[in-house]
Design an enzyme around this catalytic site. Structure first.
Site, short mmCIF file in Angstrom:
data_model
loop_
_atom_site.label_atom_id
_atom_site.label_comp_id
_atom_site.label_asym_id
_atom_site.label_seq_id
_atom_site.Cartn_x
_atom_site.Cartn_y
_atom_site.Cartn_z
N SER A 1 -1.40 9.07 8.10
CA SER A 1 -2.49 7.61 8.81
C SER A 1 -2.40 7.68 9.74
O SER A 1 -3.54 8.06 10.12
CB SER A 1 -1.15 7.00 8.03
N HIS B 1 -0.91 8.08 -1.29
CA HIS B 1 -0.96 7.51 0.50
C HIS B 1 0.35 8.46 0.97
O HIS B 1 -0.91 9.39 1.76
CB HIS B 1 -0.87 6.12 0.15
#
Length: 282
Positions: free
Chosen positions: A103, A255
């Site tokens: 991320s 994610h």
């Protein structure tokens, strides 16, 4: 997970950086793990035990997260965080590393590869952030209001750790008390919110396409098919802008790929490093 060979704080750039070093008895390859926004080394807890059987592994808490310093005077820009990673690598005596970033950590990996390409043998981007703009001027201006950090705290409390975890994992059944506390614990003191207020001011926008196209470092992009935080189309765009990259998409994954699919991440990293010719047999 086995205990780190050693861990501790290293003073860098005017703040303390916490890291854990898992030293392999024979491998010459070193992986440096960078976590995402509002996270810490905890997010790699399932991946590190797999990686450390084959590589030297360093996992650090990017300031102001985890156990690292939370000084309101530190500059929390990607550029300075990248410089912090570079300086820690140099202090630990690393001449070449493989950077792994999840991320926001992926964006810092790209900054390091851009500013210090000789340090980075290859980069692994796990659902890396990309193409985000800087905070809007009115939000930056508001951050100077006294006690603004309490608004930041209230905002995060309202969203809730459990709800945030539901947003980042595909299979909600994996969310348990250990996971909840692991992601919650760094946010039990107010210092983190003061530092996050400073980060609102300091964080520049993500690297533009023109800069990404100048990166020659081999890059492996691993994405969750159902990523709702950094959607797959960002990964596809990064794959086009990075001239020496490969994109792998994991099905039934969100994610938080280091937590959700650690075995697959290990397999793809191993294959990528072997293909790049950097993993030496002993």
């Amino acid at each position: 997970m086995e205990k780190a060979t050693f861990s501790g704080m290293e003073p860098i750039n005017g703040t303390d950086v916490y890291y854990e070093y898992y030293k392999h008895e024979s491998s010459r390859d070193t992986l440096v793990l960078l976590h995402g926004f509002l996270s810490s080394t905890f997010s790699y807890r399932r991946l590190i035990p797999l990686l450390q059987t084959e590589f030297n592994v360093v996992s650090l808490d990017l300031p102001p997260f985890g156990k690292s310093g939370k000084s309101p005077k530190f500059v929390y820009s990607y550029k300075n965080l990248a410089d912090t990673v570079i300086r820690l690598s140099e202090k630990l005596g690393f001449e070449k590393v493989t950077l792994v970033g999840h991320s926001m950590g992926g964006q810092i990996v790209l900054n390091v590869a851009h500013s210090k390409p000789d340090l980075v043998d290859q980069a692994v981007l796990l659902c890396s952030s990309g193409y985000m703009k800087r905070m809007k001027p009115h939000i930056i201006f508001s951050s100077y209001i006294p006690f603004f950090h309490l608004y930041v705290k209230l905002y995060l409390q309202r969203s809730g750790v459990k709800q945030n975890l539901k947003n980042v994992v595909y299979d909600h059944s994996m969310i348990n008390d250990e996971m909840l506390y692991g992601y919650l614990s760094p946010f039990l003191e107010d210092d983190i919110f003061r530092a996050l207020t400073r980060m609102i001011r300091d964080r520049e926008g993500d690297m533009p396409s023109a800069a990404l196209k100048r990166i020659e470092t081999p890059c492996l992009l691993i994405w969750g098919e159902h990523d709702r935080v950094v959607p797959l189309h960002i990964g596809k765009r990064l794959n086009k802008d990075l001239k020496n990259s490969k994109l792998v998409v994991l099905k039934d994954t969100g994610h938080l790929v280091p937590e959700e699919r650690p075995e697959d991440v290990l397999q793809h990293i191993r294959s990528f490093m072997e293909t790049a010719g950097v993993q030496e047999s002993v």
